[in-house]
Design a protein around this motif. Structure first.
Motif, PDB file in Angstrom:
ATOM      1  N   UNK A 186      15.167 -28.992-103.434  1.00  0.00           N
ATOM      2  CA  UNK A 186      14.238 -30.114-103.267  1.00  0.00           C
ATOM      3  C   UNK A 186      14.395 -30.772-101.892  1.00  0.00           C
ATOM      4  N   UNK A 187      15.589 -30.661-101.324  1.00  0.00           N
ATOM      5  CA  UNK A 187      15.841 -31.232 -99.995  1.00  0.00           C
ATOM      6  C   UNK A 187      15.441 -30.301 -98.861  1.00  0.00           C
ATOM      7  N   UNK A 188      14.986 -29.102 -99.178  1.00  0.00           N
ATOM      8  CA  UNK A 188      14.749 -28.105 -98.146  1.00  0.00           C
ATOM      9  C   UNK A 188      13.781 -28.570 -97.047  1.00  0.00           C
ATOM     10  N   UNK A 189      12.695 -29.279 -97.349  1.00  0.00           N
ATOM     11  CA  UNK A 189      11.824 -29.748 -96.260  1.00  0.00           C
ATOM     12  C   UNK A 189      12.576 -30.622 -95.245  1.00  0.00           C
ATOM     13  N   UNK A 190      13.485 -31.463 -95.722  1.00  0.00           N
ATOM     14  CA  UNK A 190      14.288 -32.297 -94.813  1.00  0.00           C
ATOM     15  C   UNK A 190      15.251 -31.445 -93.995  1.00  0.00           C
ATOM     16  N   UNK A 191      15.842 -30.445 -94.648  1.00  0.00           N
ATOM     17  CA  UNK A 191      16.784 -29.574 -93.952  1.00  0.00           C
ATOM     18  C   UNK A 191      16.079 -28.752 -92.872  1.00  0.00           C
ATOM     19  N   UNK A 192      14.888 -28.273 -93.200  1.00  0.00           N
ATOM     20  CA  UNK A 192      14.117 -27.511 -92.217  1.00  0.00           C
ATOM     21  C   UNK A 192      13.734 -28.390 -91.033  1.00  0.00           C
ATOM     22  N   UNK A 193      13.403 -29.635 -91.312  1.00  0.00           N
ATOM     23  CA  UNK A 193      13.020 -30.555 -90.235  1.00  0.00           C
ATOM     24  C   UNK A 193      14.204 -30.862 -89.314  1.00  0.00           C
ATOM     25  N   UNK A 226      16.520 -28.690 -88.522  1.00  0.00           N
ATOM     26  CA  UNK A 226      17.029 -27.427 -87.976  1.00  0.00           C
ATOM     27  C   UNK A 226      16.354 -27.087 -86.653  1.00  0.00           C
ATOM     28  N   UNK A 227      16.958 -26.199 -85.839  1.00  0.00           N
ATOM     29  CA  UNK A 227      18.151 -25.420 -86.185  1.00  0.00           C
ATOM     30  C   UNK A 227      19.429 -26.252 -86.145  1.00  0.00           C
TER      31      UNK A 227
END
Length: 208
Positions: free
Chosen positions: A30-37, A39-40
């Protein structure tokens, strides 16, 4: 850790697996959009345990026959193996996104509430299973302070010397260095099987 009596989450999932893996699996995705933002360079750290050595992931009986075959230490160990396998599986999915993953054993740390369910009988059972599985004796493990216990997690999260660009994402750390966990805990097929089971248990699919 080693909850004596069989318990489940409200969804019917054995409590170690629910608390130590499934909840983290869902939250991470569920946090993946924040993690992608971010990154890298974003990192996901899964705190496992040397306790994973006590059991493979029980794909044929992950819920202990709804309690009929329940063993506290195997419930805990299965969930810790799941932490490592989930790290391996997600690292493979995210290697092109610049998000890096590590799992770790923080050490034998005194002064926490993790051992609240332990008593003489549970420690006796642990010793018996440990001998069968080639698990390092507790007396051979130097206890760590809370500060020392944080060290490996901080290395996993912050240390650039891990050289994530060299393909070390998905690695398992202990005492602040990379170690190879047992084959069943780093097997890519097992990691994929766990990913699919985890999606099934939460009723949601994630594709990367």
């Amino acid at each position: 850790m080693a909850v004596k009596d069989f318990e489940t989450s409200k969804e019917g999932i054995e409590i170690h697996l629910a608390a130590n893996h499934i909840g983290h699996f869902l939250l991470t995705n569920l946090l993946m959009p924040k993690l992608e933002a971010a990154s890298p360079g974003a990192r996901i750290i899964n705190v496992s345990s040397i306790g994973y050595m006590l059991s493979e992931f029980r794909f044929d009986d992950w819920n202990f026959q709804d309690g009929k075959s329940y063993m506290p230490w195997l419930g805990y160990a299965q969930s810790k193996t799941a932490n490592i396998l989930c790290t391996v599986g997600l690292a493979a999915r995210l290697k092109k996104k610049g998000i890096y993953l590590f799992s770790l054993h923080p050490g034998l740390i005194y002064g926490t509430n993790l051992g609240v369910h332990l008593d003489e009988e549970s420690l006796k059972v642990l010793t018996e299973i440990a001998l069968e599985r080639g698990f390092p004796p507790l007396e051979d493990q130097r206890p760590k302070s809370s500060s020392e216990g944080c060290a490996t997690g901080l290395v996993a999260a912050l240390d650039d010397s891990l050289e994530v660009e060299a393909g070390k994402s998905g690695a398992y750390l202990s005492d602040c260095v990379i170690e190879n966990p047992r084959e069943y805990a780093r097997d890519s097929d097992n990691a994929e099987k766990l990913w699919l089971l985890s999606e099934e248990l939460i009723g949601q699919k994630f594709s990367y």
